[in-house]
Motif scaffolding. Structure first.
Motif, PDB file in Angstrom:
ATOM      1  N   LEU A 238      53.745  17.700 -12.149  1.00 17.50           N
ATOM      2  CA  LEU A 238      54.822  18.008 -13.103  1.00 17.50           C
ATOM      3  C   LEU A 238      54.585  17.272 -14.422  1.00 17.50           C
ATOM      4  O   LEU A 238      54.805  17.828 -15.503  1.00 17.50           O
ATOM      5  CB  LEU A 238      56.185  17.653 -12.505  1.00 17.50           C
ATOM      6  N   ASP A 239      54.097  16.033 -14.330  1.00 16.32           N
ATOM      7  CA  ASP A 239      53.795  15.281 -15.559  1.00 16.32           C
ATOM      8  C   ASP A 239      52.676  15.952 -16.358  1.00 16.32           C
ATOM      9  O   ASP A 239      52.682  15.940 -17.582  1.00 16.32           O
ATOM     10  CB  ASP A 239      53.375  13.831 -15.229  1.00 16.32           C
ATOM     11  N   PHE A 240      51.716  16.538 -15.639  1.00 19.52           N
ATOM     12  CA  PHE A 240      50.592  17.206 -16.312  1.00 19.52           C
ATOM     13  C   PHE A 240      51.052  18.481 -17.020  1.00 19.52           C
ATOM     14  O   PHE A 240      50.491  18.883 -18.031  1.00 19.52           O
ATOM     15  CB  PHE A 240      49.508  17.541 -15.274  1.00 19.52           C
ATOM     16  N   CYS A 241      52.093  19.082 -16.469  1.00 20.54           N
ATOM     17  CA  CYS A 241      52.732  20.258 -17.061  1.00 20.54           C
ATOM     18  C   CYS A 241      51.767  21.436 -17.306  1.00 20.54           C
ATOM     19  O   CYS A 241      51.526  21.829 -18.446  1.00 20.54           O
ATOM     20  CB  CYS A 241      53.411  19.853 -18.379  1.00 20.54           C
ATOM     21  N   PRO A 242      51.247  22.025 -16.200  1.00 17.04           N
ATOM     22  CA  PRO A 242      50.370  23.197 -16.352  1.00 17.04           C
ATOM     23  C   PRO A 242      51.177  24.392 -16.875  1.00 17.04           C
ATOM     24  O   PRO A 242      52.412  24.356 -16.849  1.00 17.04           O
ATOM     25  CB  PRO A 242      49.893  23.472 -14.924  1.00 17.04           C
ATOM     26  N   CYS A 249      57.035  24.493  -2.927  1.00 19.07           N
ATOM     27  CA  CYS A 249      57.904  24.565  -1.739  1.00 19.07           C
ATOM     28  C   CYS A 249      58.639  23.248  -1.451  1.00 19.07           C
ATOM     29  O   CYS A 249      59.845  23.243  -1.277  1.00 19.07           O
ATOM     30  CB  CYS A 249      57.057  24.916  -0.515  1.00 19.07           C
ATOM     31  N   CYS A 250      57.893  22.158  -1.388  1.00 19.61           N
ATOM     32  CA  CYS A 250      58.454  20.921  -0.801  1.00 19.61           C
ATOM     33  C   CYS A 250      58.922  19.931  -1.866  1.00 19.61           C
ATOM     34  O   CYS A 250      58.508  18.765  -1.851  1.00 19.61           O
ATOM     35  CB  CYS A 250      57.410  20.262   0.089  1.00 19.61           C
ATOM     36  N   LEU A 251      59.742  20.375  -2.794  1.00 15.63           N
ATOM     37  CA  LEU A 251      60.194  19.455  -3.846  1.00 15.63           C
ATOM     38  C   LEU A 251      61.496  18.756  -3.414  1.00 15.63           C
ATOM     39  O   LEU A 251      62.293  19.341  -2.669  1.00 15.63           O
ATOM     40  CB  LEU A 251      60.427  20.219  -5.154  1.00 15.63           C
ATOM     41  N   ASN A 252      61.696  17.520  -3.876  1.00 17.30           N
ATOM     42  CA  ASN A 252      62.982  16.862  -3.608  1.00 17.30           C
ATOM     43  C   ASN A 252      63.922  17.115  -4.795  1.00 17.30           C
ATOM     44  O   ASN A 252      63.534  17.753  -5.785  1.00 17.30           O
ATOM     45  CB  ASN A 252      62.799  15.364  -3.301  1.00 17.30           C
ATOM     46  N   ASP A 253      65.139  16.624  -4.697  1.00 12.38           N
ATOM     47  CA  ASP A 253      66.144  16.975  -5.712  1.00 12.38           C
ATOM     48  C   ASP A 253      65.693  16.634  -7.129  1.00 12.38           C
ATOM     49  O   ASP A 253      65.845  17.430  -8.059  1.00 12.38           O
ATOM     50  CB  ASP A 253      67.469  16.249  -5.410  1.00 12.38           C
ATOM     51  N   ASP A 254      65.120  15.424  -7.278  1.00 14.68           N
ATOM     52  CA  ASP A 254      64.679  15.014  -8.625  1.00 14.68           C
ATOM     53  C   ASP A 254      63.566  15.917  -9.141  1.00 14.68           C
ATOM     54  O   ASP A 254      63.522  16.269 -10.326  1.00 14.68           O
ATOM     55  CB  ASP A 254      64.158  13.564  -8.596  1.00 14.68           C
ATOM     56  N   GLU A 255      62.660  16.293  -8.223  1.00 11.95           N
ATOM     57  CA  GLU A 255      61.532  17.140  -8.643  1.00 11.95           C
ATOM     58  C   GLU A 255      62.011  18.551  -9.016  1.00 11.95           C
ATOM     59  O   GLU A 255      61.517  19.130  -9.984  1.00 11.95           O
ATOM     60  CB  GLU A 255      60.481  17.184  -7.517  1.00 11.95           C
ATOM     61  N   TRP A 256      62.986  19.080  -8.266  1.00 11.76           N
ATOM     62  CA  TRP A 256      63.545  20.399  -8.653  1.00 11.76           C
ATOM     63  C   TRP A 256      64.153  20.306 -10.042  1.00 11.76           C
ATOM     64  O   TRP A 256      63.973  21.185 -10.878  1.00 11.76           O
ATOM     65  CB  TRP A 256      64.633  20.846  -7.665  1.00 11.76           C
ATOM     66  N   SER A 261      63.914  21.634 -15.729  1.00 13.34           N
ATOM     67  CA  SER A 261      64.045  21.254 -17.142  1.00 13.34           C
ATOM     68  C   SER A 261      62.756  21.582 -17.909  1.00 13.34           C
ATOM     69  O   SER A 261      62.793  21.902 -19.087  1.00 13.34           O
ATOM     70  CB  SER A 261      64.414  19.776 -17.282  1.00 13.34           C
ATOM     71  N   LEU A 262      61.619  21.532 -17.209  1.00 15.03           N
ATOM     72  CA  LEU A 262      60.353  21.854 -17.886  1.00 15.03           C
ATOM     73  C   LEU A 262      60.168  23.360 -18.062  1.00 15.03           C
ATOM     74  O   LEU A 262      59.349  23.799 -18.878  1.00 15.03           O
ATOM     75  CB  LEU A 262      59.169  21.290 -17.086  1.00 15.03           C
ATOM     76  N   MET A 263      60.918  24.154 -17.263  1.00 14.53           N
ATOM     77  CA  MET A 263      60.825  25.621 -17.331  1.00 14.53           C
ATOM     78  C   MET A 263      59.397  26.141 -17.115  1.00 14.53           C
ATOM     79  O   MET A 263      58.978  27.119 -17.752  1.00 14.53           O
ATOM     80  CB  MET A 263      61.355  26.140 -18.684  1.00 14.53           C
ATOM     81  N   ILE A 264      58.633  25.485 -16.243  1.00 13.15           N
ATOM     82  CA  ILE A 264      57.276  25.981 -15.956  1.00 13.15           C
ATOM     83  C   ILE A 264      57.409  27.212 -15.055  1.00 13.15           C
ATOM     84  O   ILE A 264      58.035  27.142 -13.991  1.00 13.15           O
ATOM     85  CB  ILE A 264      56.422  24.915 -15.228  1.00 13.15           C
ATOM     86  N   PRO A 296      61.993  30.818 -14.912  1.00 12.33           N
ATOM     87  CA  PRO A 296      60.935  31.840 -15.023  1.00 12.33           C
ATOM     88  C   PRO A 296      60.141  31.979 -13.716  1.00 12.33           C
ATOM     89  O   PRO A 296      59.620  31.000 -13.204  1.00 12.33           O
ATOM     90  CB  PRO A 296      60.042  31.321 -16.162  1.00 12.33           C
ATOM     91  N   LEU A 297      60.065  33.219 -13.235  1.00 14.12           N
ATOM     92  CA  LEU A 297      59.458  33.496 -11.918  1.00 14.12           C
ATOM     93  C   LEU A 297      58.607  34.738 -11.961  1.00 14.12           C
ATOM     94  O   LEU A 297      58.885  35.646 -12.736  1.00 14.12           O
ATOM     95  CB  LEU A 297      60.560  33.844 -10.910  1.00 14.12           C
ATOM     96  N   SER A 298      57.611  34.814 -11.092  1.00 12.28           N
ATOM     97  CA  SER A 298      56.986  36.117 -10.858  1.00 12.28           C
ATOM     98  C   SER A 298      56.643  36.215  -9.377  1.00 12.28           C
ATOM     99  O   SER A 298      56.220  35.234  -8.762  1.00 12.28           O
ATOM    100  CB  SER A 298      55.751  36.297 -11.737  1.00 12.28           C
ATOM    101  N   LEU A 299      56.877  37.390  -8.804  1.00  6.01           N
ATOM    102  CA  LEU A 299      56.559  37.592  -7.391  1.00  6.01           C
ATOM    103  C   LEU A 299      55.072  37.858  -7.245  1.00  6.01           C
ATOM    104  O   LEU A 299      54.488  38.601  -8.038  1.00  6.01           O
ATOM    105  CB  LEU A 299      57.327  38.795  -6.830  1.00  6.01           C
ATOM    106  N   CYS A 300      54.459  37.261  -6.217  1.00  4.56           N
ATOM    107  CA  CYS A 300      53.012  37.385  -6.019  1.00  4.56           C
ATOM    108  C   CYS A 300      52.703  37.497  -4.526  1.00  4.56           C
ATOM    109  O   CYS A 300      53.540  37.175  -3.681  1.00  4.56           O
ATOM    110  CB  CYS A 300      52.293  36.161  -6.573  1.00  4.56           C
ATOM    111  N   THR A 301      51.465  37.915  -4.226  1.00 10.08           N
ATOM    112  CA  THR A 301      51.089  38.094  -2.812  1.00 10.08           C
ATOM    113  C   THR A 301      50.373  36.885  -2.227  1.00 10.08           C
ATOM    114  O   THR A 301      50.371  36.697  -1.025  1.00 10.08           O
ATOM    115  CB  THR A 301      50.149  39.304  -2.655  1.00 10.08           C
ATOM    116  N   ASP A 302      49.661  36.106  -3.048  1.00  8.07           N
ATOM    117  CA  ASP A 302      48.834  34.986  -2.598  1.00  8.07           C
ATOM    118  C   ASP A 302      47.570  35.506  -1.910  1.00  8.07           C
ATOM    119  O   ASP A 302      46.487  35.451  -2.477  1.00  8.07           O
ATOM    120  CB  ASP A 302      49.633  34.070  -1.654  1.00  8.07           C
TER     121      ASP A 302
END
Ligand code: 5GP
Length: 362
Positions: A238-242, A249-256, A261-264, A296-302
């Motif tokens: 998150l700090d690197f901000c790609p 998937c596995c974010l905690n409350d602060d990370e969400w 806030s970064l809107m990545i 911002p989201l996009s659906l993908c298949t992986d």
């Protein structure tokens, strides 16, 4: 389901070797079985198994790579994967793949990528557009560059761009090689870098110099983030901000909170996350929360082959699980245009395509 198929779609998170048709894998396995390289019967069951844990997926990728890693096969699977996406009305596709060195096959990262590009050129069923019209070079690529829509209605068009993946097993030097290769191939449809591979392997610090280099060179980056609860790494990513993130998937409350806030933009892979345990169920998938706060989201298949899904199916799942209307699904598909790594020319064309489709579909 038919409506989801007709919907024009943008695919931003598709791994080449995870998107191979089962029928092709079985055919390749049969050939290698006949040569005595593998035991076909064992492999057949692995390929056809439904529902896999995350560690099982990475075991399976080992097998995929045995089956697919020679130049001709890489060319074949690339061609088929593009055709499959185009046939379900994907109008813009970013395929990501890990350039591979394989001495036994005389393969270098560069020759691997050349085989991929050969596959793009071999597509016949649809017209593959590799270039933005303003970044075209004089390289003799046969794919017809065109930003005209609706010219030849008998033939579908699909924009295809390539992202080079750094595998988490790689060293810093190998990761840097991949970034340099992406730079060298930027006139051949390569537009970004991805960090992927088994999330319990490797350290963020190993890839960071390569990712920093990509950033300096202005190459857009997407990172697989939070597939496992690695607090230190999620924070660092998150700090690197790609430019984009996969899975989260596995974010905690602060990370969400920080992500929001970064809107990545997030590449959402519903079926993949549920199958590999990154999300407890479709109903409890973090899509709902992010969608509700207009992240911002996009659906993908992986990995459409590995997980037996398609992008149309992912849209259908969103509608059937979260009750989105056709207009909302359309908006979701359309919004993904804003997160593509391609330039403004392509975005403009895609926006126009969606404007036209809206009249017919909503
Ligand atoms: P390839 O890069 O060989 O074309 O595609 C397969 C590779 O993509 C796998 O070996 C793995 O490194 C990566 N990959 C595919 N699916 C996933 C996923 O769900 N999570 C992660 N972290 N990596 C994946």
């Amino acid at each position: 389901r038919e409506w989801c198929l007709a919907l024009p779609k943008v695919e931003l998170h598709a791994h080449l070797n995870g998107s191979v048709r089962d029928s092709t894998l079985l055919e390749l396995a049969k050939q290698l079985g006949d040569k005595g390289v593998i035991v076909f019967e064992d492999v057949k069951d692995v390929i056809m198994k439904n529902g896999r844990s995350l560690p099982e997926c990475f075991q399976l990728f080992e097998l995929y790579h045995i089956l697919t890693t020679d130049h001709d096969t890489v060319t074949r699977i690339t061609k088929e994967v593009v055709e499959d996406f185009a046939m379900e009305n994907v109008v813009y596709l970013e395929i990501r793949t890990t350039p591979k060195n394989n001495e036994a096959k005389g393969m270098t990262k560069q020759s691997y990528m050349n085989a991929v590009i050969k596959g793009l050129k071999a597509v016949e069923a649809v017209e593959v557009v590799l270039f933005d019209s303003n970044s075209r070079t004089d390289k003799p690529l046969t794919c017809a560059p065109s930003s005209e829509l609706g010219g030849d209605v008998s033939k579908k068009k699909i924009y295809v761009k390539l992202l080079l993946s750094i595998d988490r097993r790689e060293t810093t030097l190998a990761a840097l090689d991949t970034v340099n290769l992406a730079m060298e191939m930027k006139d051949q449809g390569v537009i970004g870098i991805d960090l992927s591979g088994n999330p319990v392997v490797g350290e963020w610090e190993t890839y960071l110099p390569a990712l920093e280099r990509a950033k300096q060179l202005g190459i857009p980056i997407t990172v697989h983030c939070g597939e496992v609860a690695n607090r230190k790494e999620i924070q660092a990513v998150l700090d690197f901000c790609p430019q984009r993130l996969g899975h989260v998937c596995c974010l905690n409350d602060d990370e969400w909170k920080k992500l929001k806030s970064l809107m990545i933009p997030v590449e959402i892979c519903l079926t993949s996350n549920v199958m590999t345990g990154g999300a407890p169920s479709l109903e409890l998938h973090h899509f709902a929360d992010l969608y509700n706060v207009k992240h911002p989201l996009s659906l993908c298949t992986d990995d459409s082959g590995l997980f037996s899904t398609s992008l149309s199916n992912e849209y259908y799942l969103v509608a059937s699980t979260f009750g989105l209307s056709k207009a909302e699904l359309f908006q979701l598909a359309q919004d993904a245009v804003e997160f593509v790594f391609a330039g403004d020319e392509v975005k403009k064309t895609l926006r126009e395509l969606f404007r036209r489709a809206e009249k017919e579909l909503t």
